[in-house]
Motif scaffolding. Structure first.
Motif, short mmCIF file in Angstrom:
data_model
loop_
_atom_site.label_atom_id
_atom_site.label_comp_id
_atom_site.label_asym_id
_atom_site.label_seq_id
_atom_site.Cartn_x
_atom_site.Cartn_y
_atom_site.Cartn_z
N MET A 208 0.83 -1.21 0.00
CA MET A 208 0.00 0.00 0.00
C MET A 208 0.86 1.26 0.00
O MET A 208 0.36 2.35 0.22
CB MET A 208 -0.94 0.03 1.20
CG MET A 208 -2.12 -0.90 1.10
SD MET A 208 -3.41 -0.39 2.25
CE MET A 208 -4.84 -0.43 1.19
N THR B 256 -1.40 4.02 3.17
CA THR B 256 -2.50 3.49 3.98
C THR B 256 -3.45 4.61 4.39
O THR B 256 -4.68 4.45 4.32
CB THR B 256 -1.95 2.80 5.25
OG1 THR B 256 -1.08 1.73 4.86
CG2 THR B 256 -3.08 2.24 6.10
N ILE C 209 -5.14 -6.19 4.56
CA ILE C 209 -4.04 -5.29 4.91
C ILE C 209 -3.31 -5.63 6.21
O ILE C 209 -2.22 -5.13 6.46
CB ILE C 209 -4.52 -3.82 4.98
CG1 ILE C 209 -5.56 -3.62 6.08
CG2 ILE C 209 -5.07 -3.38 3.64
CD1 ILE C 209 -6.04 -2.17 6.22
N PRO D 71 -1.84 -1.76 9.47
CA PRO D 71 -2.59 -0.88 8.59
C PRO D 71 -4.07 -0.75 8.97
O PRO D 71 -4.68 0.30 8.76
CB PRO D 71 -2.44 -1.54 7.22
CG PRO D 71 -1.14 -2.27 7.31
CD PRO D 71 -1.11 -2.79 8.72
N THR D 72 -4.64 -1.81 9.55
CA THR D 72 -6.04 -1.75 9.99
C THR D 72 -6.20 -0.73 11.10
O THR D 72 -7.16 0.07 11.11
CB THR D 72 -6.54 -3.13 10.46
OG1 THR D 72 -6.58 -4.03 9.35
CG2 THR D 72 -7.94 -3.04 11.08
N THR E 24 -6.01 2.66 9.61
CA THR E 24 -7.27 2.92 8.90
C THR E 24 -8.37 3.33 9.86
O THR E 24 -9.12 4.29 9.60
CB THR E 24 -7.70 1.67 8.10
OG1 THR E 24 -6.69 1.36 7.14
CG2 THR E 24 -9.02 1.91 7.39
#
Length: 201
Positions: free
Chosen positions: A1, A7, A135, A139-140, A143
């Motif tokens: 990403m 991200t 991901i 990254p979560t 996010t």
């Protein structure tokens, strides 16, 4: 990403793309507050955060492979904003018939705001789930942080839109028709686009 910046950019785009209709809903809620003092701004903010949190939580759980509600049936949540719209319309018609105040009150507190947010964003789960699955944990979390900032931006933008005199004048004049129409339309679209009707019938 493309690292953390990628991200963040992807998360911002995903939030905006999946929640653009929330701007309309939130604007209507802030206009409702200005017209009738309900729901209060803190209830709108808290309800929006609670609703988005539920959507994210369900998506994370689903990404882990645990389906809570089958995707085919998520569309039934569209009944919530539709029913709220009908309730507002009936109340407005009764008030006008009695010669009383016909101010459009869609949601009266944090719980009902959260309910509208969840129903309006139920289809977001189908977008968030595969992304969270793909991901990974780090990254979560980034996010989710971007989503939290996005909710604040959305609330500020909707409050600003709902403070314009021309918009307020329109709502004061036609709100008893416009507000329920917006919520009934949103609810209908959620149900129709989900395909749940074909599942039932």
């Amino acid at each position: 990403m493309g690292g953390i910046s990628g991200t963040i950019g992807a998360a911002a785009g995903m939030f905006a793309g999946t929640n653009i209709d929330d701007i309309i809903v939130l604007t209507v809620l802030f206009l409702s507050w200005r017209a009738s003092a309900r729901p209060r701004p803190w209830q709108i903010w808290a309800g929006q955060y609670a609703g988005i949190a539920v959507l994210v939580l369900v998506s994370v759980v689903a990404a882990l492979g645990l389906a809570i509600v089958p995707d085919d049936w998520v569309g039934l949540l569209g009944v919530v904003p539709f029913a709220l719209g009908v309730k507002v319309l009936v109340s407005a018609l009764r008030a006008r018939g009695d010669g009383g105040d016909a101010s459009p009150v869609v949601a009266s507190g944090m719980a009902s705001v959260a309910g509208v947010t969840i129903a309006n964003g139920a289809d977001n789960i189908s977008v968030y789930t595969p992304v969270f699955r793909a991901i990974g944990t780090g990254p979560t979390l980034v996010t989710i942080a971007v989503f939290a900032i996005g909710v604040a931006v959305w609330c500020v933008a909707a409050s600003w839109l709902g403070s314009h005199k021309k918009i307020i004048d329109v709502i004061e004049r036609y709100g008893h028709w416009l507000v329920p129409a917006v919520f009934m339309t949103i609810g209908s679209l959620i149900v129709i686009e989900s395909g749940v009707l074909t599942k039932i019938f």
